[in-house]
Design a protein around this motif. Structure first.
Motif, PDB file in Angstrom:
ATOM      1  N   TYR A   1       0.560  -1.190   0.072  1.00 48.93           N
ATOM      2  CA  TYR A   1      -0.003  -0.068   0.153  1.00 48.93           C
ATOM      3  C   TYR A   1       0.698   1.119   0.036  1.00 48.93           C
ATOM      4  CZ  TYR A   1      -3.111   3.620   1.553  1.00 48.93           C
ATOM      5  OH  TYR A   1      -4.076   4.728   1.669  1.00 48.93           O
ATOM      6  N   GLU A   2       1.993   1.271   0.838  1.00 51.79           N
ATOM      7  CA  GLU A   2       2.515   2.552   1.058  1.00 51.79           C
ATOM      8  C   GLU A   2       3.334   2.963  -0.162  1.00 51.79           C
ATOM      9  OE1 GLU A   2       2.400   4.746   3.412  1.00 51.79           O
ATOM     10  OE2 GLU A   2       1.235   3.799   4.812  1.00 51.79           O
ATOM     11  N   PRO A   3       4.091   1.936  -0.819  1.00 57.28           N
ATOM     12  CA  PRO A   3       4.692   2.587  -1.865  1.00 57.28           C
ATOM     13  C   PRO A   3       3.866   3.178  -2.974  1.00 57.28           C
ATOM     14  CG  PRO A   3       5.678   0.542  -1.464  1.00 57.28           C
ATOM     15  CD  PRO A   3       4.504   0.789  -0.425  1.00 57.28           C
ATOM     16  N   ILE A   4       2.863   2.451  -3.152  1.00 54.23           N
ATOM     17  CA  ILE A   4       1.805   2.843  -4.210  1.00 54.23           C
ATOM     18  C   ILE A   4       1.231   4.126  -3.792  1.00 54.23           C
ATOM     19  CG2 ILE A   4      -0.448   2.184  -5.254  1.00 54.23           C
ATOM     20  CD1 ILE A   4       0.148  -0.665  -5.048  1.00 54.23           C
ATOM     21  N   SER A   5       0.823   4.097  -2.778  1.00 53.48           N
ATOM     22  CA  SER A   5       0.276   5.434  -2.160  1.00 53.48           C
ATOM     23  C   SER A   5       1.265   6.512  -2.452  1.00 53.48           C
ATOM     24  CB  SER A   5       0.134   5.414  -0.585  1.00 53.48           C
ATOM     25  OG  SER A   5      -0.565   6.648  -0.346  1.00 53.48           O
ATOM     26  N   ALA A   6       2.681   6.499  -2.200  1.00 45.99           N
ATOM     27  CA  ALA A   6       3.809   7.425  -2.289  1.00 45.99           C
ATOM     28  C   ALA A   6       3.866   7.832  -3.782  1.00 45.99           C
ATOM     29  CB  ALA A   6       4.988   6.924  -1.584  1.00 45.99           C
ATOM     30  N   ALA A   7       3.943   6.766  -4.646  1.00 47.12           N
ATOM     31  CA  ALA A   7       4.132   7.037  -5.952  1.00 47.12           C
ATOM     32  C   ALA A   7       2.752   7.823  -6.636  1.00 47.12           C
ATOM     33  CB  ALA A   7       3.879   5.646  -6.764  1.00 47.12           C
ATOM     34  N   VAL A   8       1.480   7.002  -6.153  1.00 51.75           N
ATOM     35  CA  VAL A   8       0.303   7.986  -6.916  1.00 51.75           C
ATOM     36  C   VAL A   8       0.354   9.240  -6.674  1.00 51.75           C
ATOM     37  CG1 VAL A   8      -2.100   8.136  -6.614  1.00 51.75           C
ATOM     38  CG2 VAL A   8      -1.043   5.970  -7.002  1.00 51.75           C
ATOM     39  N   ALA A   9       0.597   9.678  -5.220  1.00 55.17           N
ATOM     40  CA  ALA A   9       0.706  11.272  -4.832  1.00 55.17           C
ATOM     41  C   ALA A   9       1.527  11.882  -5.307  1.00 55.17           C
ATOM     42  CB  ALA A   9       0.908  11.183  -3.293  1.00 55.17           C
ATOM     43  N   SER A  10       2.884  11.490  -5.525  1.00 53.70           N
ATOM     44  CA  SER A  10       4.012  12.319  -5.994  1.00 53.70           C
ATOM     45  C   SER A  10       4.259  12.487  -7.512  1.00 53.70           C
ATOM     46  CB  SER A  10       5.405  11.573  -5.276  1.00 53.70           C
ATOM     47  OG  SER A  10       5.731  10.483  -5.543  1.00 53.70           O
ATOM     48  N   PHE A  11       3.678  11.379  -8.132  1.00 52.32           N
ATOM     49  CA  PHE A  11       3.988  11.478  -9.595  1.00 52.32           C
ATOM     50  C   PHE A  11       2.801  12.157 -10.396  1.00 52.32           C
ATOM     51  CE2 PHE A  11       7.153   8.345  -8.803  1.00 52.32           C
ATOM     52  CZ  PHE A  11       8.352   8.631  -9.559  1.00 52.32           C
ATOM     53  N   GLN A  12       1.801  12.476  -9.448  1.00 51.53           N
ATOM     54  CA  GLN A  12       0.592  13.126 -10.280  1.00 51.53           C
ATOM     55  C   GLN A  12       0.773  14.424 -11.167  1.00 51.53           C
ATOM     56  OE1 GLN A  12      -2.006  14.275  -7.017  1.00 51.53           O
ATOM     57  NE2 GLN A  12      -2.916  12.167  -7.173  1.00 51.53           N
ATOM     58  N   GLY A  13       1.942  15.261 -10.422  1.00 52.57           N
ATOM     59  CA  GLY A  13       2.330  16.345 -11.453  1.00 52.57           C
ATOM     60  C   GLY A  13       2.986  15.827 -12.703  1.00 52.57           C
ATOM     61  N   LEU A  14       3.507  14.815 -12.577  1.00 52.61           N
ATOM     62  CA  LEU A  14       4.425  14.239 -13.966  1.00 52.61           C
ATOM     63  C   LEU A  14       3.229  13.944 -14.941  1.00 52.61           C
ATOM     64  CD1 LEU A  14       6.969  13.526 -15.451  1.00 52.61           C
ATOM     65  CD2 LEU A  14       6.609  11.242 -14.537  1.00 52.61           C
ATOM     66  N   CYS A  15       2.331  13.195 -14.549  1.00 51.79           N
ATOM     67  CA  CYS A  15       1.051  12.582 -15.471  1.00 51.79           C
ATOM     68  C   CYS A  15       0.144  13.969 -16.032  1.00 51.79           C
ATOM     69  CB  CYS A  15      -0.078  12.058 -14.386  1.00 51.79           C
ATOM     70  SG  CYS A  15       0.615  10.526 -13.972  1.00 51.79           S
ATOM     71  N   VAL A  16       0.104  14.810 -14.906  1.00 49.92           N
ATOM     72  CA  VAL A  16      -0.530  16.075 -15.355  1.00 49.92           C
ATOM     73  C   VAL A  16       0.108  17.000 -16.636  1.00 49.92           C
ATOM     74  CG1 VAL A  16      -1.424  18.436 -14.610  1.00 49.92           C
ATOM     75  CG2 VAL A  16      -1.815  16.405 -13.256  1.00 49.92           C
ATOM     76  N   SER A  17       1.278  17.020 -16.391  1.00 53.60           N
ATOM     77  CA  SER A  17       2.188  17.844 -17.469  1.00 53.60           C
ATOM     78  C   SER A  17       2.355  17.128 -18.682  1.00 53.60           C
ATOM     79  CB  SER A  17       3.571  18.062 -16.860  1.00 53.60           C
ATOM     80  OG  SER A  17       4.634  17.131 -16.714  1.00 53.60           O
TER      81      SER A  17
END
Ligand code: NAG
Ligand code: NAG
Ligand code: NAG
Length: 555
Positions: free
Chosen positions: A483-499
């Motif tokens: 759970y934790e790594p997925i949660s961390a990746a989902v939260a922190s890579f959002q900016g990358l996905c958006v751009s």
């Protein structure tokens, strides 16, 4: 994203030796206290902690008397030659009227003393203080000395405050055994330790209120053969061993999770900044949709930079959490302001597309004004409510607000509502597209479809964090490793996905960059063409809000 960041940073405390605690320096001479006024003692210890929390300004230079709690009153640092003045202590004064006590700071930075033992007397006679027995005075004196080296106030967390008060009643104010050598009962900031025979080891359950401590495990404290508590060799101060309360693997696991956050946010900031530069550089793309993108990106960049500061400067350093400086608390509030504005700009993206396709006619400059109010203004209201309410409860403001509070819903509630609205908008947009545009296949509708698709992918992506939050596994459970790594990746890579979705995969942007690239290439290849190339660029038709209009008319 950040609402559930209950990081178990306090682990590191143990390694840093911050859990060091001092106890009576002359433990063997612990006094028999038959007539201890427990209520008075409780008030006095509480007053001591309030004094320590509020009087933080330490004396600078030799000619200033240090701040001091003398058992009754809290004295602030005072320059030599001045007279400090405080009110009589409400808990100890029998006087009917409100009276004041004064104390002089003498040259050399020494408080003037009066009375036989030079303590507790001051000129408190006006207050008609409750009688304190000699034993009570000694117990108090010892306890105050003991408290001096505890780093955090037991009153910082309500569970710890309860434990402290219980400790005062049951352990600290009671005499130890008289017939043998023993270590006296003590409170180390987290746990209360019973008086213990020399040579014994005493165990207490790990405090549940310390994040990262596993309930069900036990901490221990060693009473040496000479009747003094174990001293940590590095500091020569008494030390309770809480290392058994934590899991070393867990500690390195948390560290890895933090690295994911830092890496993700850094990559996102870079991608978003490049996108922003592209949007500003190609003026031909000036239109409402791009303006919304720009605002979204700005809120993302600021938010992600603040998260990076949080992960590198705050939660890695327990001292920072403990000192709970105002800057650190402001950081928490700012991070969440920009997080809210993030979601609001995402909402504006959906709202704009919806308005464009479903309502058809749009007054572009007017609608932009509303978007600014929604995107930057409305989060101010929410964050002000949140910060205002939460800051008025001291137990909710410890450790830079890192713990989840019962007021977190003030932030997550609006976010969930607007995400849901956004989702409804998008479903409606898809419905319109499917029913009306099935036959049409012009390049413009193609572009609109792409914009819708990008937004359509992003909304659930940004909402994913909220969707998985209720399924957060118990700390220490095996599911946490997933759970934790997925949660961390989902939260922190959002900016990358958006751009990526809004800029780098945007057909218009790709076309413009290709064009620019070719022009530059041609210019380099043929010097005489330089002027021609520049002219072409600058005379390229710029049509503000042209693209979106075209899309709509095509609909
Ligand atoms: C401390 O002593 C009291 C009374 O002797 C006892 O009830 C309690 O269980 C002891 N606590 C611990 C943690 O040993
Ligand atoms: C601790 O105390 C011992 C004896 O009093 C002394 O030899 C030693 O240097 C001290 N260690 C530190 C780190 O102060
Ligand atoms: C604390 O307890 C653990 C486990 O019993 C032990 O390995 C460690 O050496 C202790 N730490 C100190 C400083 O004594």
């Amino acid at each position: 994203m950040g609402w559930t960041n209950s990081y178990s940073i306090l682990f590191k405390l143990l390694e840093l030796g911050l859990v060091l605690v001092v106890h009576l320096s002359d433990s063997s001479s612990r006094i028999e206290a038959d007539e201890v006024d427990k209520v008075l003692l409780r008030h006095q210890l509480k007053a001591y902690w309030m004094c320590r929390l509020n009087v933080t300004q330490y004396a600078k230079g030799n000619d200033t008397c240090p701040p001091e709690f003398d058992g009754w009153g809290c004295w602030e640092a005072t320059p030599a030659g001045q007279v400090a003045k405080i009110e009589c202590p409400s808990f100890g004064s029998l006087a009917e009227d409100k009276n004041f006590v004064t104390r002089t700071c003498q040259t050399g930075g020494k408080w003037a003393t009066s009375g036989t033992d030079g303590k507790y007397d001051g000129d408190y006679f006006r207050c008609q203080l409750k009688e304190m027995s000699a034993n009570h005075k000694k117990i108090l004196e010892n306890l105050l000395r003991e408290m001096d080296d505890i780093k955090t106030s037991p009153y910082a967390v309500s569970e710890s405050a309860q434990e402290f008060e219980r400790c005062i009643n049951d352990v600290l104010s009671n005499p130890g055994p008289t017939d043998k050598l023993y270590c006296p009962g003590t409170f180390d900031g987290w746990s209360c330790w019973n008086a213990t025979s020399a040579g014994d080891v005493v165990y207490v359950p790990c405090p549940v209120f310390v994040t990262g401590f596993h309930p069900g495990r036990y901490a221990h404290k060693v009473c040496e053969e000479d009747g003094s508590w174990f001293l940590h060799p590095e500091t020569n101060k008494t030390w309770s061993n809480y290392t058994t309360c934590i899991d070393k693997d867990d500690l390195s696991f948390r560290d890895k999770i933090n690295k994911i956050y830092i890496a993700g946010y850094s990559i996102s900031v870079i991608a978003l900044s490049v996108s922003l530069v592209i949007f500003f550089y190609f003026r031909s793309m000036k239109c409402t949709r791009i303006t919304i993108h720009k605002n979204l990106f700005v809120s993302f960049i600021i938010n992600n930079i603040l998260w990076i500061v949080w992960y590198t400067e705050v939660i890695r350093y327990p001292e920072v959490l403990f000192s709970n400086k105002i800057a650190c608390q402001v950081l928490h509030v700012l991070v969440h302001y920009f997080l809210l504005s993030n979601y609001m700009w995402m909402f504006c993206e959906g709202l704009y597309l919806h308005t464009l396709l479903v309502i058809a006619f749009v007054a572009e400059d007017k609608i932009m004004k509303w978007f600014y109010i929604l995107g930057w203004g409305s989060p101010i209201i929410v964050i002000t409510c949140y910060a205002g309410i939460r800051s008025s409860y001291p137990e909710d403001t410890v450790f830079c607000w890192i713990e989840e509070s019962r007021f977190t819903w003030i932030l997550s509630g609006p976010v969930c509502i607007f995400m849901l609205l956004n989702f409804i908008f998008l479903i409606n947009i898809v419905r319109v597209l499917v029913t009306k545009l099935r036959a049409v296949n012009s390049p413009d509708t193609h572009q609109t479809r792409k914009a819708v698709r990008a937004t359509l992918i992003l909304i659930p992506l940004l909402g994913l964090h909220y969707i998985i939050t209720p399924f957060r596994p118990e700390p220490g459970s095996p599911e946490e490793a997933v759970y934790e790594p997925i949660s961390a990746a989902v939260a922190s890579f959002q900016g990358l996905c958006v751009s990526l979705l809004f800029c780098f995969f945007n057909g218009e942007v790709i076309a413009l960059i290709k064009k620019k690239w070719q022009q530059t290439f041609t210019t380099w290849g043929n010097d005489t063409n330089r002027n021609y190339a520049v002219t072409t660029m600058s005379t390229m038709p710029t049509t503000p809000s042209h693209h979106d209009r075209e899309d709509t008319t095509a609909v």
